[in-house]
Design a protein around this motif. Structure first.
Motif, PDB file in Angstrom:
ATOM      1  N   THR A 122      17.661  35.528 -56.953  1.00 10.26           N
ATOM      2  CA  THR A 122      18.055  35.766 -58.336  1.00 10.26           C
ATOM      3  C   THR A 122      17.240  36.965 -58.814  1.00 10.26           C
ATOM      4  O   THR A 122      16.029  37.019 -58.590  1.00 10.26           O
ATOM      5  N   ASP A 123      17.862  37.923 -59.465  1.00 13.44           N
ATOM      6  CA  ASP A 123      17.179  39.171 -59.799  1.00 13.44           C
ATOM      7  C   ASP A 123      15.993  38.949 -60.728  1.00 13.44           C
ATOM      8  O   ASP A 123      16.117  38.342 -61.799  1.00 13.44           O
ATOM      9  N   SER A 125      13.469  37.126 -61.034  1.00 12.19           N
ATOM     10  CA  SER A 125      13.135  35.808 -61.596  1.00 12.19           C
ATOM     11  C   SER A 125      11.628  35.552 -61.615  1.00 12.19           C
ATOM     12  O   SER A 125      11.182  34.541 -62.163  1.00 12.19           O
ATOM     13  N   SER A 134      23.460  41.008 -64.265  1.00  9.51           N
ATOM     14  CA  SER A 134      23.323  42.216 -63.450  1.00  9.51           C
ATOM     15  C   SER A 134      24.702  42.754 -63.151  1.00  9.51           C
ATOM     16  O   SER A 134      25.681  42.001 -63.078  1.00  9.51           O
ATOM     17  N   TRP A 265      27.543  39.751 -62.628  1.00  8.55           N
ATOM     18  CA  TRP A 265      27.226  38.344 -62.377  1.00  8.55           C
ATOM     19  C   TRP A 265      26.209  37.822 -63.382  1.00  8.55           C
ATOM     20  O   TRP A 265      25.396  38.555 -63.935  1.00  8.55           O
ATOM     21  N   ASP A 266      26.303  36.513 -63.612  1.00 12.99           N
ATOM     22  CA  ASP A 266      25.384  35.808 -64.498  1.00 12.99           C
ATOM     23  C   ASP A 266      24.149  35.463 -63.683  1.00 12.99           C
ATOM     24  O   ASP A 266      24.191  34.618 -62.780  1.00 12.99           O
ATOM     25  N   ASN A 267      23.066  36.129 -63.984  1.00 11.21           N
ATOM     26  CA  ASN A 267      21.833  35.978 -63.215  1.00 11.21           C
ATOM     27  C   ASN A 267      21.175  34.621 -63.428  1.00 11.21           C
ATOM     28  O   ASN A 267      20.282  34.236 -62.681  1.00 11.21           O
ATOM     29  N   ARG A 268      21.599  33.890 -64.444  1.00 15.11           N
ATOM     30  CA  ARG A 268      20.985  32.609 -64.768  1.00 15.11           C
ATOM     31  C   ARG A 268      21.536  31.465 -63.927  1.00 15.11           C
ATOM     32  O   ARG A 268      20.827  30.487 -63.704  1.00 15.11           O
ATOM     33  N   HIS A 272      22.519  35.546 -55.106  1.00 11.87           N
ATOM     34  CA  HIS A 272      23.320  36.451 -54.299  1.00 11.87           C
ATOM     35  C   HIS A 272      22.512  36.983 -53.125  1.00 11.87           C
ATOM     36  O   HIS A 272      21.277  36.929 -53.132  1.00 11.87           O
ATOM     37  N   GLN A 289      20.855  46.021 -65.500  1.00 10.51           N
ATOM     38  CA  GLN A 289      20.491  44.629 -65.785  1.00 10.51           C
ATOM     39  C   GLN A 289      20.395  44.427 -67.290  1.00 10.51           C
ATOM     40  O   GLN A 289      19.792  45.242 -67.995  1.00 10.51           O
TER      41      GLN A 289
END
Length: 298
Positions: A122-123, A125, A134, A265-268, A272, A289
């Motif tokens: 996850t980006d 995090s 993102s 995409w929803d990073n929460r 990925h 982001q």
């Protein structure tokens, strides 16, 4: 989830169409030019994003400034993180992050993450307030490889056996800040072998999405993760068990990139990863982001 098309009525001439992938997450949005997006169209996209978590827009033609402008419609943008070779920003556009294996005439990388596999993550995090979204936009792609896979953390949570789901409640997991998804040590960080003392931030292992209210796992990445308050062996065993559910193929969807693709995409509520590709091939992507509005909450 139904594979039928969902039509967003945004005006008499609107052709916006949302096509679910049929997987646990993801939809393709058709009939829209992200450079000229009306308010009703954007509202339909926002609704679709909350439903499907990952949206694919094919055939876009975006300058860096147009990508940044579209991204800002979702909220304030984060500045790009410092890359593993020490470069932090694109001149004049601090919000833009280049993901690429290409080097310039002087042999200096123009971007980050190279051509190897990028593991599930996850980006960012490891931050107290990670980004909520993102976007990745394809400028050049290799002839094979480099596909991006997404996993639903809603579905991951829902797939847990009841006893494991109950055990995960109330726990906090450290999201490591030592390595990026390509396995490179982040600039300015000294690696350690003990995840308990590694840099990072604690977040709830089970979170509730602020927009949808749904529960989800929030794992970040496996390497150097640690569940607060447990012995190291117990933490490793529990994380291994959770990860064995989190990325099963039934919870995932893959995008085989084309030039002009933009994926949001929803990073929460997703993770990925990226497949490796031939180092001799070129891959150039631009990423933005959207800043998180609050820390992940149980």
């Amino acid at each position: 989830m139904s594979g039928a098309a969902i039509f967003a009525q945004t005006g008499p001439a609107s052709g916006l169409e949302v096509m679910p992938t049929g997987a646990a997450l993801g939809a393709e949005v058709r009939g829209v030019d992200l450079r000229a997006l009306g308010e009703a169209e954007f509202a339909a996209i926002l609704d679709a994003w909350h439903v499907h978590a990952v949206l694919l827009f094919r055939g876009q033609s975006l300058t860096p400034d147009e990508l940044i402008a579209f991204s800002r419609r979702f909220g304030a943008l984060d500045h790009a993180p410092v890359q593993e070779h020490g470069q932090s920003i694109v001149a004049g556009r601090p919000e833009l992050y280049i993901v690429s294996n290409v080097v310039d005439d002087a042999g200096k990388p123009i971007g980050s993450l190279g051509n190897g596999e990028a593991v599930w993550h996850t980006d960012m995090s490891y931050l107290p307030r990670p980004p909520k979204a993102s976007m990745l936009y394809a400028l050049e792609i290799p002839p094979a490889g480099g596909d991006t896979h997404f996993a639903s953390m809603y579905a991951a949570y829902e797939s847990l056996p009841p006893a494991l789901r109950a055990r995960a409640q109330g726990l906090m997991v450290k999201h490591d800040g030592t390595y990026n998804s390509g396995g490179f040590v982040r600039a300015g960080v000294t690696p350690t072998d003990d995840p308990r003392t590694a840099p990072g931030h604690l977040h709830p292992l089970v979170c509730r999405h602020p927009a949808t209210g749904r529960s989800m796992l929030y794992l970040g990445r496996r390497r150097m993760a640690y569940i607060d308050g447990l012995g190291l062996g117990e933490s490793e065993a529990l994380l291994d068990e959770l990860w064995s559910y989190a990325t099963k193929p039934a919870l995932c969807w893959k995008n085989a990139w084309r030039v002009g693709d933009l994926v949001l995409w929803d990073n929460r509520c997703t993770m990925h990863r990226r497949d490796p590709f031939d180092a001799a091939a070129r891959r150039v992507m631009h990423r933005t982001q959207v800043r998180g509005e609050a820390p992940p909450m149980a």
